[in-house]
Design an enzyme around this catalytic site. Structure first.
Site, PDB file in Angstrom:
ATOM      1  N   ARG A 137       0.846  -1.211   0.000  1.00  0.00           N
ATOM      2  CA  ARG A 137       0.000   0.000   0.000  1.00  0.00           C
ATOM      3  C   ARG A 137       0.875   1.252   0.000  1.00  0.00           C
ATOM      4  NH1 ARG A 137      -1.715   1.611   4.601  1.00  0.00           N
ATOM      5  NH2 ARG A 137      -2.563  -0.377   5.312  1.00  0.00           N
TER       6      ARG A 137
ATOM      7  N   ASP B 249      -6.579  17.910 -15.540  1.00  0.00           N
ATOM      8  CA  ASP B 249      -6.814  16.528 -15.937  1.00  0.00           C
ATOM      9  C   ASP B 249      -6.288  16.439 -17.374  1.00  0.00           C
ATOM     10  OD1 ASP B 249      -7.873  14.202 -17.004  1.00  0.00           O
ATOM     11  OD2 ASP B 249      -9.768  14.356 -15.893  1.00  0.00           O
TER      12      ASP B 249
ATOM     13  N   LYS C 198      -6.805   5.233 -20.043  1.00  0.00           N
ATOM     14  CA  LYS C 198      -7.052   5.649 -21.419  1.00  0.00           C
ATOM     15  C   LYS C 198      -5.776   5.510 -22.257  1.00  0.00           C
ATOM     16  CE  LYS C 198     -10.956   6.458 -19.435  1.00  0.00           C
ATOM     17  NZ  LYS C 198     -11.374   7.741 -18.900  1.00  0.00           N
TER      18      LYS C 198
ATOM     19  N   TYR D 131     -15.199  16.056 -17.477  1.00  0.00           N
ATOM     20  CA  TYR D 131     -15.553  14.632 -17.480  1.00  0.00           C
ATOM     21  C   TYR D 131     -16.770  14.378 -16.582  1.00  0.00           C
ATOM     22  CZ  TYR D 131     -14.984   9.640 -16.460  1.00  0.00           C
ATOM     23  OH  TYR D 131     -15.197   8.302 -16.288  1.00  0.00           O
TER      24      TYR D 131
HETATM   25  C1  LIG Z   1     -11.885   8.249 -17.696  1.00  0.00           C
HETATM   26  C2  LIG Z   1     -11.603   9.599 -17.227  1.00  0.00           C
HETATM   27  C3  LIG Z   1     -11.474   9.867 -15.856  1.00  0.00           C
HETATM   28  C4  LIG Z   1     -11.694   8.815 -14.784  1.00  0.00           C
HETATM   29  O1  LIG Z   1     -10.735   7.803 -14.837  1.00  0.00           O
HETATM   30  P1  LIG Z   1     -11.024   6.260 -14.451  1.00  0.00           P
HETATM   31  O2  LIG Z   1      -9.725   5.617 -14.746  1.00  0.00           O
HETATM   32  O3  LIG Z   1     -12.153   5.792 -15.296  1.00  0.00           O
HETATM   33  O4  LIG Z   1     -11.375   6.247 -13.001  1.00  0.00           O
HETATM   34  C5  LIG Z   1     -11.168  11.173 -15.486  1.00  0.00           C
HETATM   35  N1  LIG Z   1     -11.000  12.143 -16.411  1.00  0.00           N
HETATM   36  C6  LIG Z   1     -11.124  11.919 -17.727  1.00  0.00           C
HETATM   37  C7  LIG Z   1     -10.933  13.038 -18.693  1.00  0.00           C
HETATM   38  C8  LIG Z   1     -11.435  10.638 -18.181  1.00  0.00           C
HETATM   39  O5  LIG Z   1     -11.569  10.436 -19.497  1.00  0.00           O
END
Ligand SMILES: *Cc1c(COP(=O)(O)O)cnc(C)c1O
Length: 384
Positions: free
Chosen positions: A50, A174, A199, A102
């Site tokens: 952890r 982000d 992603k 998002y």
């Molecule tokens: C998918 C996504 C998230 C969240 O991420 P997870 O891995 O699904 O928890 C946050 N911001 C953006 C822009 C995303 O495309």
């Protein structure tokens, strides 16, 4: 020894894949252990997974390298990374954020953060005056995306960094859509870069993981200590998969962009398409900003079809190569309707206000031959 390579294209292969001490494997092993031996009480390299793990450390170092960051941390999901950053705030604090972020972050803020006595303003972040006007005496953070999801608008990173420094706020981006391949926000003075590694970075639609990159040592310590206290840590196996994905990160990103550009131009000339959103198009309202702060335009394309909800549904169900699914950034092309899928959580009146209409379609352009993808879209557009 010769000098360390400079190009990201080389570093994605090089970093984290040097022959390992002890056995010489060219790939870092999956250290699937929860606990580690101490040589004397309190003396150890690793203690407990952890807190940290060798497979995770290797991935974190690679990610920091990609983003020109001093520190990298990885999480069990992108949302876990979002949550960790929000845990830097306290009751009474205020966040300024964008109105087309998002859907999951929107839900997290309105359902979870709101209950902690933290308030936020969802605003249009494209003009400095609008952002400055939203800053209150208790504002502690500016949270933004660029390009935004799903409308692919751009926010000026230098402007956000400048305002944040002036008002002593934490600036957080982000960076999931642009990825560090096309955009390195810390170089523009942004404090924290956050990613859904699920992603593009992992790139194969087989892992859920998040990441945070920072330069500041104190911020890194705070986040690391929160991570250890809360426990949103990924498995060593998932870290291995993400590290594996990163080896082809550069070639994938280039191909995503080639395909996205070709498809955006194709859609622009299609009689059944009302509007195309892709920052690489000279007609895009933030194209100049894209040229200034990005080194490429990415693989996401959104467009509005000249049809109603039913026509859009027919289009979405008529593709063969494009898979009807949420998420993005994998090698395979995906198609989705934000209004009913990724942004369903947003109240309809908010969606209408920001322009997430029923005929809006979002494409995650994969690495297939763009001409095959265009033929697939051509057939689907014929169905509306
Ligand atoms: C998918 C996504 C998230 C969240 O991420 P997870 O891995 O699904 O928890 C946050 N911001 C953006 C822009 C995303 O495309």
């Amino acid at each position: 020894m010769s000098k360390k390579p400079k190009s990201t294209d080389t570093l994605v292969v090089y970093t984290g894949t040097r022959p390992q001490p002890g056995h010489g494997s060219v790939i870092p092993p999956i250290v699937q252990a929860s606990t580690f031996a101490h040589s004397e009480p309190g003396v150890y390299e690793y203690d407990y997974t952890r807190t940290d793990n060798p497979t995770r450390s290797s991935l974190q170092a690679t990610l920091a390298m990609l983003e020109n960051a001093k520190h990298g941390l990885v999480y069990s999901s992108g949302m876990a990374a979002v949550d960790s950053i929000m845990n830097l705030l306290e009751a009474g604090d205020h966040i300024v954020t964008g109105d087309d972020i998002y859907g999951g972050t929107y839900r997290y803020l309105t359902d979870v953060v709101a209950r902690r006595g933290i308030t936020f303003s969802f605003i249009n972040m494209y003009d400095e005056a609008d952002v400055a006007a939203a800053i209150k005496p208790n504002t502690k953070m500016i949270w933004f995306e660029s390009p935004t999801n799903p409308l692919l608008n751009l926010v000026d990173m230098e402007m956000i960094a400048r305002l944040s420094k002036k008002h002593n706020l934490l600036s957080v981006i982000d960076n999931t859509f642009a990825t560090p391949y096309f955009q390195k926000p810390l170089d523009y003075g942004i404090d924290i870069t956050m990613h859904s590694l699920t992603k593009y970075v992992n790139g194969h639609s087989d892992v859920i993981m998040g990441g945070i990159m920072v330069n500041d040592d104190d911020l890194h310590e705070q986040l690391k200590s929160l991570q250890n206290a809360i426990g949103p840590t990924p498995s060593p196996f998932d870290c291995f998969l993400a590290q594996r994905g990163i080896k082809t990160f550069a070639v994938r990103m280039k191909q995503h962009e080639v395909g996205a550009m070709k498809i955006a131009k194709y859609l622009q000339n299609h009689p059944k398409v009302e509007e195309v959103m892709y920052p690489g198009l000279p007609e895009h309202p933030h194209h100049d900003l894209a040229l200034k702060q990005m080194t490429g335009f990415g693989g996401m394309v959104s467009f509005k079809a000249k049809t109603d909800l039913d026509g859009t549904v027919r289009l979405l169900q008529a593709t063969d190569i494009f898979i009807l699914a949420v998420s993005l950034g994998g090698v395979e092309s995906l198609i989705e309707q934000p209004a009913t899928m990724t942004h369903f959580e947003m109240p309809p009146e908010v969606r209408a206000e920001v322009g997430i209409t029923d005929n809006l379609v979002r494409l995650s352009v994969g690495i297939e031959d763009p001409d095959d993808l265009i033929a697939d879209l051509e057939y689907a557009l014929d169905q509306i």
